[in-house]
Design a protein around this motif. Structure first.
Motif, PDB file in Angstrom:
ATOM      1  N   ARG A  96      43.872  69.281  11.537  1.00  0.00           N
ATOM      2  CA  ARG A  96      45.392  69.506  10.961  1.00  0.00           C
ATOM      3  C   ARG A  96      46.246  68.588   9.955  1.00  0.00           C
ATOM      4  O   ARG A  96      46.941  69.741   9.085  1.00  0.00           O
ATOM      5  CB  ARG A  96      46.127  69.710  12.593  1.00  0.00           C
ATOM      6  N   ALA A 135      43.662  79.303   2.005  1.00  0.00           N
ATOM      7  CA  ALA A 135      44.119  79.620   3.769  1.00  0.00           C
ATOM      8  C   ALA A 135      43.378  80.472   4.708  1.00  0.00           C
ATOM      9  O   ALA A 135      43.551  80.346   6.100  1.00  0.00           O
ATOM     10  CB  ALA A 135      45.567  80.497   3.612  1.00  0.00           C
ATOM     11  N   ARG A 192      39.374  75.823  11.612  1.00  0.00           N
ATOM     12  CA  ARG A 192      39.775  75.970  13.115  1.00  0.00           C
ATOM     13  C   ARG A 192      38.619  77.076  13.908  1.00  0.00           C
ATOM     14  O   ARG A 192      38.846  76.290  15.228  1.00  0.00           O
ATOM     15  CB  ARG A 192      41.250  76.049  12.889  1.00  0.00           C
ATOM     16  N   GLY A 223      46.337  82.037  11.440  1.00  0.00           N
ATOM     17  CA  GLY A 223      46.052  80.842  10.851  1.00  0.00           C
ATOM     18  C   GLY A 223      47.630  81.684   9.416  1.00  0.00           C
ATOM     19  O   GLY A 223      48.483  82.244   9.428  1.00  0.00           O
ATOM     20  N   ALA A 224      47.878  79.857   8.783  1.00  0.00           N
ATOM     21  CA  ALA A 224      49.076  79.730   8.401  1.00  0.00           C
ATOM     22  C   ALA A 224      48.204  80.503   6.774  1.00  0.00           C
ATOM     23  O   ALA A 224      47.200  80.677   6.103  1.00  0.00           O
ATOM     24  CB  ALA A 224      49.554  78.437   7.644  1.00  0.00           C
ATOM     25  N   GLY A 225      49.876  81.863   5.928  1.00  0.00           N
ATOM     26  CA  GLY A 225      49.370  81.805   4.557  1.00  0.00           C
ATOM     27  C   GLY A 225      49.601  81.154   3.698  1.00  0.00           C
ATOM     28  O   GLY A 225      50.285  80.021   3.752  1.00  0.00           O
ATOM     29  N   ALA A 226      49.137  81.137   2.420  1.00  0.00           N
ATOM     30  CA  ALA A 226      49.137  80.755   1.035  1.00  0.00           C
ATOM     31  C   ALA A 226      50.022  80.728   1.161  1.00  0.00           C
ATOM     32  O   ALA A 226      50.802  79.238   0.539  1.00  0.00           O
ATOM     33  CB  ALA A 226      48.129  81.693  -0.259  1.00  0.00           C
ATOM     34  N   MET A 259      51.889  68.303  -6.925  1.00  0.00           N
ATOM     35  CA  MET A 259      51.094  69.293  -5.578  1.00  0.00           C
ATOM     36  C   MET A 259      49.673  69.598  -5.226  1.00  0.00           C
ATOM     37  O   MET A 259      49.426  71.027  -5.965  1.00  0.00           O
ATOM     38  CB  MET A 259      52.010  69.774  -4.785  1.00  0.00           C
ATOM     39  N   VAL A 305      47.770  75.590  -2.530  1.00  0.00           N
ATOM     40  CA  VAL A 305      46.653  76.832  -1.449  1.00  0.00           C
ATOM     41  C   VAL A 305      46.682  78.457  -2.037  1.00  0.00           C
ATOM     42  O   VAL A 305      47.842  78.018  -1.993  1.00  0.00           O
ATOM     43  CB  VAL A 305      47.236  76.562  -0.184  1.00  0.00           C
ATOM     44  N   PRO A 307      45.795  84.699   7.101  1.00  0.00           N
ATOM     45  CA  PRO A 307      44.681  85.143   7.867  1.00  0.00           C
ATOM     46  C   PRO A 307      44.759  85.850   9.082  1.00  0.00           C
ATOM     47  O   PRO A 307      45.237  84.803  10.141  1.00  0.00           O
ATOM     48  CB  PRO A 307      43.801  83.987   7.705  1.00  0.00           C
ATOM     49  N   ARG A 350      52.778  77.574   3.389  1.00  0.00           N
ATOM     50  CA  ARG A 350      52.035  76.237   3.209  1.00  0.00           C
ATOM     51  C   ARG A 350      52.400  75.565   1.665  1.00  0.00           C
ATOM     52  O   ARG A 350      52.739  74.200   1.156  1.00  0.00           O
ATOM     53  CB  ARG A 350      50.652  76.859   2.628  1.00  0.00           C
ATOM     54  N   ASN A 351      52.095  77.099   0.251  1.00  0.00           N
ATOM     55  CA  ASN A 351      53.052  76.080  -0.874  1.00  0.00           C
ATOM     56  C   ASN A 351      54.583  76.143  -0.903  1.00  0.00           C
ATOM     57  O   ASN A 351      54.488  75.182  -1.203  1.00  0.00           O
ATOM     58  CB  ASN A 351      52.304  77.490  -2.007  1.00  0.00           C
ATOM     59  N   SER A 385      47.256  79.415  16.428  1.00  0.00           N
ATOM     60  CA  SER A 385      48.190  79.192  15.324  1.00  0.00           C
ATOM     61  C   SER A 385      48.567  77.825  15.160  1.00  0.00           C
ATOM     62  O   SER A 385      48.825  76.745  16.074  1.00  0.00           O
ATOM     63  CB  SER A 385      49.508  80.113  15.395  1.00  0.00           C
ATOM     64  N   ASP A 386      49.427  77.906  14.571  1.00  0.00           N
ATOM     65  CA  ASP A 386      50.681  77.124  14.417  1.00  0.00           C
ATOM     66  C   ASP A 386      51.330  76.234  15.574  1.00  0.00           C
ATOM     67  O   ASP A 386      52.363  75.640  15.773  1.00  0.00           O
ATOM     68  CB  ASP A 386      51.899  77.316  13.125  1.00  0.00           C
ATOM     69  N   VAL A 441      42.241  83.024  15.449  1.00  0.00           N
ATOM     70  CA  VAL A 441      43.093  82.189  14.964  1.00  0.00           C
ATOM     71  C   VAL A 441      44.371  82.922  14.160  1.00  0.00           C
ATOM     72  O   VAL A 441      43.683  84.047  13.264  1.00  0.00           O
ATOM     73  CB  VAL A 441      42.269  81.512  14.111  1.00  0.00           C
ATOM     74  N   VAL A 490      41.073  85.776  11.730  1.00  0.00           N
ATOM     75  CA  VAL A 490      39.768  85.269  12.097  1.00  0.00           C
ATOM     76  C   VAL A 490      40.069  85.540  13.971  1.00  0.00           C
ATOM     77  O   VAL A 490      40.355  84.972  14.596  1.00  0.00           O
ATOM     78  CB  VAL A 490      39.121  84.410  11.580  1.00  0.00           C
ATOM     79  N   LEU A 540      54.418  72.763   0.996  1.00  0.00           N
ATOM     80  CA  LEU A 540      54.772  71.912  -0.033  1.00  0.00           C
ATOM     81  C   LEU A 540      55.791  71.428  -1.823  1.00  0.00           C
ATOM     82  O   LEU A 540      56.462  70.489  -1.790  1.00  0.00           O
ATOM     83  CB  LEU A 540      53.535  71.980  -0.357  1.00  0.00           C
ATOM     84  N   ALA A 586      41.163  78.783   8.806  1.00  0.00           N
ATOM     85  CA  ALA A 586      41.508  79.537  10.076  1.00  0.00           C
ATOM     86  C   ALA A 586      40.376  79.922  10.317  1.00  0.00           C
ATOM     87  O   ALA A 586      39.495  79.436  11.307  1.00  0.00           O
ATOM     88  CB  ALA A 586      41.841  80.682   9.660  1.00  0.00           C
TER      89      ALA A 586
END
Lengths: 215, 126
Positions: A49, A141, A148, B80-83, A133, A136, B67, B86-87, B6-7, B78, B69, B90, A145
């Motif tokens: 994670r 991304a 995981r 998922g977190a999107g790009a 940085m 992503v 995402p 996340r960007n 998920s998150d 899942v 899946v 950060l 998934a």
């Protein structure tokens, strides 16, 4: 090596958080943590994670976080070097001068961490930190998934389907050594540093496996 | 039943026809709340068809360009977190928070270390 760093900074408002990226679970990390007699946080991250949240692609990578919770150095290789690529793989030995250079690089990095804690040096200004940085992409991304799901399926007895998702993760995110090596290790302990690993390292050519941290 | 990762964590939910979930379960899985306007979080609402009080969480997630899946049996998903997500996190430079267990299983949360400088590092046995 981190316990020594921690020992020297006991009187500071400082903590080390060591994350084991270990999809096989805590028992596979236990002997190293116990051997280190670690007094800092040693956490187990079966789903990788932290690598996902911070855009990390290899171990060891480190992030420096100030007392306000702000990143002052984005993910970077925590002082390892590419000298292992010069190793004699039959005897598993490294020439003394390479051993010395490797040790010097590691020491320099740990010295920099110490310097930061004591003086604030090496913390990057916000624009420089943002500039370094990791980016992503949608592929990364999606890879996270698949990774995981692959780890989950493997842990729940569906290795064949899990492996397909782990392979898809590596295909989508080829720069992640974490994903590739973790999948190899789940296949069989030791595979993460087997022949296929060395071929992959060789395919890097001039590119570094451990990019030097820019201190 | 379906397992959703998920998150928000890992959870087992009563899903039908793929990942159609009750409003409560959809909120648990996604962190978004079903309202008359659609699925909402903070000031944002995304219109979404509702059938007998249920929504298609997978379709919703794809609408967000994140995402999705699942395994072949449709039992494990899942979200998922999107790009972009996340960007953005950060780029803001605040260290993304997480909670993970130590060897004894005791959970530790990064943000509880506020007030200390933190050297966050990764390693692995492999």
């Amino acid at each position: 090596m981190w316990q020594q760093l921690f020992d020297g900074l006991k009187n500071e408002e400082f903590m080390i958080v060591a994350i084991a990226e270990e999809s096989r679970g805590a028992d596979h990390a236990r002997q190293w943590i116990e051997q280190a007699a670690a007094q800092y946080w040693c956490l187990i991250d079966t789903e990788h994670r932290v690598a996902d949240l911070y855009g990390m692609v290899n171990v060891p990578q480190a992030v420096w976080i100030d007392a306000a919770g702000r990143i002052v150095r984005p993910p970077e290789n925590a002082g390892s070097t590419d000298h292992f690529r010069l190793m004699d793989r039959t005897t598993r030995t490294l020439a003394p001068e390479h051993q010395a250079a490797r040790l010097a690089a590691r020491t320099a990095y740990l010295d920099a961490v110490r310097d930061w804690v004591l003086t604030g040096r090496h913390a990057l200004p916000a624009d420089a930190a943002t500039g370094r940085m990791p980016r992503v992409t949608p592929e990364i991304a999606l890879a996270q998934a698949h990774f995981r799901l692959g780890v989950w399926l493997r842990r729940h007895g569906n290795a064949a389907e899990g492996d397909a998702h782990l392979a898809e993760a590596s295909r989508l995110h080829p720069d992640s050594w974490n994903m590739w090596r973790q999948a190899a290790d789940l296949d069989a302990v030791g595979n993460a540093s087997g022949e296929a690993f060395w071929q992959r390292v060789q395919a890097l050519g001039e590119r570094p496996y451990y990019p030097a941290p820019e201190l | 039943m379906a397992t959703v990762l998920s998150d928000q964590g890992a959870m087992t939910l009563a899903a039908t026809n793929g990942l159609w979930l009750s409003a409560d379960d959809a909120e648990r899985a996604t962190g978004w709340v079903l309202k008359p306007e659609g699925m909402c979080r903070d000031d944002v609402c995304v219109p979404l068809p509702v059938r007998e009080g249920r929504v298609d969480a997978a379709a919703f997630w794809r609408l967000l360009d994140r995402p999705v899946v699942s395994d072949a049996a449709g039992e494990t998903w899942v979200l998922g977190a999107g790009a972009a997500q996340r960007n953005a996190a950060l780029a803001g430079l605040m260290a993304p928070d997480f909670t993970l267990p130590d060897l004894a299983g005791t959970p530790h949360t990064l943000s509880s270390l506020r007030g200390k400088q933190v050297f966050l590092c990764t390693w692995a046995s492999w």
